[in-house]
Scaffold this motif. Structure first.
Motif, mmCIF file in Angstrom:
data_model
loop_
_atom_site.group_PDB
_atom_site.id
_atom_site.type_symbol
_atom_site.label_atom_id
_atom_site.label_comp_id
_atom_site.label_asym_id
_atom_site.label_seq_id
_atom_site.Cartn_x
_atom_site.Cartn_y
_atom_site.Cartn_z
ATOM 1 N N ARG A 236 1.418 6.155 -7.324
ATOM 2 C CA ARG A 236 0.141 6.872 -7.868
ATOM 3 C C ARG A 236 0.595 8.344 -7.913
ATOM 4 O O ARG A 236 0.283 8.969 -8.700
ATOM 5 N N ARG A 237 1.182 8.730 -6.616
ATOM 6 C CA ARG A 237 1.421 10.086 -6.388
ATOM 7 C C ARG A 237 2.594 10.728 -7.379
ATOM 8 O O ARG A 237 2.377 11.655 -8.187
ATOM 9 N N SER B 83 0.718 -1.376 0.088
ATOM 10 C CA SER B 83 -0.023 0.053 -0.058
ATOM 11 C C SER B 83 0.947 1.247 -0.063
ATOM 12 O O SER B 83 0.554 2.245 -0.625
ATOM 13 N N GLY C 188 2.427 1.567 -3.547
ATOM 14 C CA GLY C 188 1.552 1.727 -4.524
ATOM 15 C C GLY C 188 1.161 3.288 -4.690
ATOM 16 O O GLY C 188 0.914 3.708 -5.520
ATOM 17 N N GLU C 189 0.891 3.821 -3.195
ATOM 18 C CA GLU C 189 0.440 4.982 -2.935
ATOM 19 C C GLU C 189 1.591 6.055 -3.642
ATOM 20 O O GLU C 189 1.402 6.992 -4.202
ATOM 21 N N ILE D 293 3.365 9.475 -10.634
ATOM 22 C CA ILE D 293 2.450 9.352 -11.769
ATOM 23 C C ILE D 293 1.711 10.676 -12.003
ATOM 24 O O ILE D 293 1.482 11.383 -12.959
ATOM 25 N N LYS D 294 0.814 10.893 -10.967
ATOM 26 C CA LYS D 294 -0.139 12.223 -10.911
ATOM 27 C C LYS D 294 0.908 13.246 -11.042
ATOM 28 O O LYS D 294 0.535 14.171 -11.984
#
Length: 66
Positions: free
Chosen positions: A55-56, A48, A51-52, A58-59
Motif C-alpha cells: 500500500r505504501r 499485514s 500488505g501495508e 503504491i501510494k
C-alpha cells in the motif's frame, strides 16, 4: 529442477532498505519481527506487513506520478 523463488529482490542493492522498511512497518503494526527466521508469525501477521508495504509503495508511486 530449477528454483522458482518468487520473493527475490529485483534490485539487489535495495535489499537492506527493504529490510529496514519491513521492520519499520512491522513495528508500526505491533508485529514483533526478529533477525533471521520469523516462521512463528501467523499468516495474518505476515500478510499485514506485506500488505501495508505494498500500500505504501503504491501510494508513493502514485504521488510521484502527479
Amino acid at each position: 529442477m530449477a528454483s522458482n523463488k518468487t520473493n527475490r529482490v529485483e534490485v539487489p542493492e535495495a535489499k537492506a532498505a527493504l529490510d529496514r522498511f519491513k521492520t519499520e512497518v512491522a513495528s508500526e503494526l505491533g508485529v514483533n519481527l526478529k533477525d533471521g527466521y520469523n516462521g512463528d508469525l501467523t499468516s495474518r501477521e505476515a500478510g499485514s506487513i506485506g500488505g501495508e508495504m505494498v500500500r505504501r509503495m503504491i501510494k508513493k508511486q502514485e504521488e510521484s506520478m502527479k
